[in-house]
Write a protein that holds these residues in place. Structure first.
Motif, PDB file in Angstrom:
ATOM      1  N   ILE A  72       0.858  -1.187   0.000  1.00  0.00           N
ATOM      2  CA  ILE A  72       0.000   0.000   0.000  1.00  0.00           C
ATOM      3  C   ILE A  72       0.892   1.234   0.000  1.00  0.00           C
ATOM      4  N   ARG A  97       1.515   5.412  -1.556  1.00  0.00           N
ATOM      5  CA  ARG A  97       0.763   6.600  -2.004  1.00  0.00           C
ATOM      6  C   ARG A  97       0.592   6.589  -3.519  1.00  0.00           C
ATOM      7  N   VAL A 109      -2.043   3.813  -4.462  1.00  0.00           N
ATOM      8  CA  VAL A 109      -3.422   4.212  -4.162  1.00  0.00           C
ATOM      9  C   VAL A 109      -3.888   5.282  -5.155  1.00  0.00           C
ATOM     10  N   GLU A 152      -2.920   4.800   7.302  1.00  0.00           N
ATOM     11  CA  GLU A 152      -3.931   5.792   6.926  1.00  0.00           C
ATOM     12  C   GLU A 152      -3.343   7.207   6.961  1.00  0.00           C
ATOM     13  N   THR A 205      -0.025   7.373   4.364  1.00  0.00           N
ATOM     14  CA  THR A 205      -0.124   6.958   2.960  1.00  0.00           C
ATOM     15  C   THR A 205      -1.483   7.268   2.345  1.00  0.00           C
ATOM     16  N   ILE A 206      -2.553   6.754   2.951  1.00  0.00           N
ATOM     17  CA  ILE A 206      -3.862   6.815   2.301  1.00  0.00           C
ATOM     18  C   ILE A 206      -4.427   8.223   2.315  1.00  0.00           C
ATOM     19  N   PRO A 218     -10.322   7.725   4.575  1.00  0.00           N
ATOM     20  CA  PRO A 218     -10.473   6.279   4.722  1.00  0.00           C
ATOM     21  C   PRO A 218     -11.511   5.911   5.782  1.00  0.00           C
ATOM     22  N   MET A 265      -8.568  -2.258   0.463  1.00  0.00           N
ATOM     23  CA  MET A 265      -7.115  -2.285   0.449  1.00  0.00           C
ATOM     24  C   MET A 265      -6.550  -3.656   0.123  1.00  0.00           C
TER      25      MET A 265
END
Length: 324
Positions: free
Chosen positions: A168, A170, A173, A215, A218-219, A236, A257
Motif C-alpha cells: 500500500i 501513495r 493508491v 492511513e 499513505t492513504i 479512509p 485495500m
C-alpha cells in the motif's frame, strides 16, 4: 453497428465450455465470437444435450449457434481432468482474443475460468488472465468485482496478508483511484462524478494512528491530493461499517485495500451474479467470478448465472465506451 465480443471458455476440462454452450442458447445481447477448440465445445453441448452449430468467425449467430475462431488443443478434453498439454491452447485463446480487441476488430472480451496449476505445469509462467492482458496491452489495470448491488475495486490483489501493508503506497493508491474513477465515468455512464468510498487498511481506519499509521502516512495524503483534482472520495473509512446499506447507497464503488477485506461482502450479497472486471484496458473485459469447478464438469449442473451476467455487462460497457 452491433457490439461484437470475444468469448473465451478458459480451462477446457472445467465448466467453461458448457457455460458457453448455455450462453449460446439465449438471444444474444451482442454478437459473440468464441475463441476455443470446436471439439471441446461440441463435446460440452453433447454432454448437456443442447444444440450447438458453429459458424465462421465473421457470422452473426442466433440461439443455439456460436461464431468460432478455432484454437486447436493438443489433446481431446476429458471432463474434470486438466491436461497441461492443452495449456498453450488456453493461452493462445486469451492472447488472440485480446489482440482482436486491441486491433478494434471486437469490442470487448468475456472470459471463463482458467486452471492456473495446469497452465504452469504446461511450462507457461502464468499468474492470471488480468496480468496477461495488462502486459499484452502495455497498461496498468485495476481489478473490480461487481454484482447488481455493489462494486468493489482492489488496491492489492493476490498477496499474502503479511505483504499487504508494504504494497500500500501513495503512488499505488493514487494510480488505482484514477483508473477506477475514469472507468466509472466512461464505461458505466455515470452522469455525475463517481463517488468512491475508500477503506482504511487497519481496524477502525487506524484509530488516528493508534492502530497503525498507514492511513495517516499513505492513504490520507493520496486522497487529499486527488480531492484537489476534483475526485469525489470518502475515507479512509473503517471497513467494518462502510458496507452498511445506508452508507453504500451514497457510493458508486468501494476501494478495498486487500482481497479479503472487500470481496467476502460482495460475494455474500450476490455471488451467483458476481463478475470480475479489469479496469484500465483499452477495451472492456469481464470474467466470471468462480473457478473451473472440475468436479461439476460435464454433468450439466453448473450454474451459468455469472457468465450470463459477464456477457451482458461486457456488452453494456462496450456500448457505453463506444458512445463516449
Amino acid at each position: 453497428m452491433r457490439t461484437r465480443l470475444a468469448l473465451v471458455p478458459g480451462e477446457p476440462a472445467g465448466i467453461g465450455p458448457e457455460l458457453c454452450v448455455r450462453l449460446a442458447q439465449r438471444p444474444p445481447d451482442a454478437s459473440l465470437v468464441a475463441y476455443a477448440d470446436p471439439d471441446a465445445l461440441t463435446a460440452a453441448a453433447a454432454a448437456l444435450g443442447l444444440p450447438l452449430r458453429l459458424l465462421d468467425a465473421d457470422r452473426d449467430a442466433g440461439p443455439g449457434e456460436l461464431a468460432l475462431h478455432p484454437i486447436r488443443q493438443a489433446r481431446p478434453t476429458r471432463f474434470g481432468q486438466p491436461d497441461p498439454a492443452n495449456a498453450p491452447a488456453v493461452i493462445a485463446a486469451l492472447r488472440d482474443a485480446g489482440a482482436a480487441c486491441l486491433a478494434g476488430e471486437l469490442d470487448g472480451l468475456v472470459t471463463g475460468p482458467v486452471h492456473k496449476a495446469s497452465i504452469n505445469a504446461g511450462g507457461i509462467a502464468y499468474t492470471g488472465t488480468t496480468e496477461l492482458l495488462a502486459a499484452q496491452a502495455g497498461v496498468e489495470v485495476v481489478m473490480m468485482l461487481a454484482n447488481p448491488r455493489l462494486r468493489v475495486a482492489l488496491a492489492t490483489t493476490h498477496l499474502p496478508l503479511r505483504a499487504v501493508p508494504d504494497a500500500i503506497t501513495r503512488d499505488g493508491v493514487t494510480r488505482t483511484l484514477r483508473i477506477l474513477h475514469a472507468a466509472l465515468a466512461r464505461d458505466f455512464g455515470l452522469s455525475a462524478p463517481p463517488r468512491i468510498a475508500v477503506l482504511g487498511l487497519n481496524p477502525h481506519a487506524g484509530e488516528d494512528g493508534h492502530l497503525g499509521r498507514e492511513e495517516l502516512d499513505t492513504i490520507i495524503p493520496a486522497l487529499d491530493a486527488l480531492r484537489a483534482e476534483g475526485l469525489a472520495l470518502e475515507g479512509p473509512l473503517p471497513a467494518d461499517t462502510a458496507f452498511l446499506p445506508q452508507k453504500l447507497s451514497g457510493y458508486d464503488a468501494v476501494l478495498a485495500m486487500y482481497h479479503d477485506q472487500g470481496l467476502p461482502v460482495l460475494k455474500h450479497s450476490g455471488f451467483e451474479q458476481a463478475v470480475n472486471i479489469t479496469l484500465g484496458l483499452p477495451y472492456p473485459r469481464v470474467a466470471v467470478d468462480h473457478g473451473t469447478a472440475l468436479d461439476l464438469a460435464g454433468r450439466g449442473v453448473a450454474d451459468p448465472s455469472s457468465l450470463f451476467a459477464a456477457a451482458a455487462l461486457c456488452a453494456r460497457l462496450a456500448r457505453h465506451r463506444r458512445s463516449a
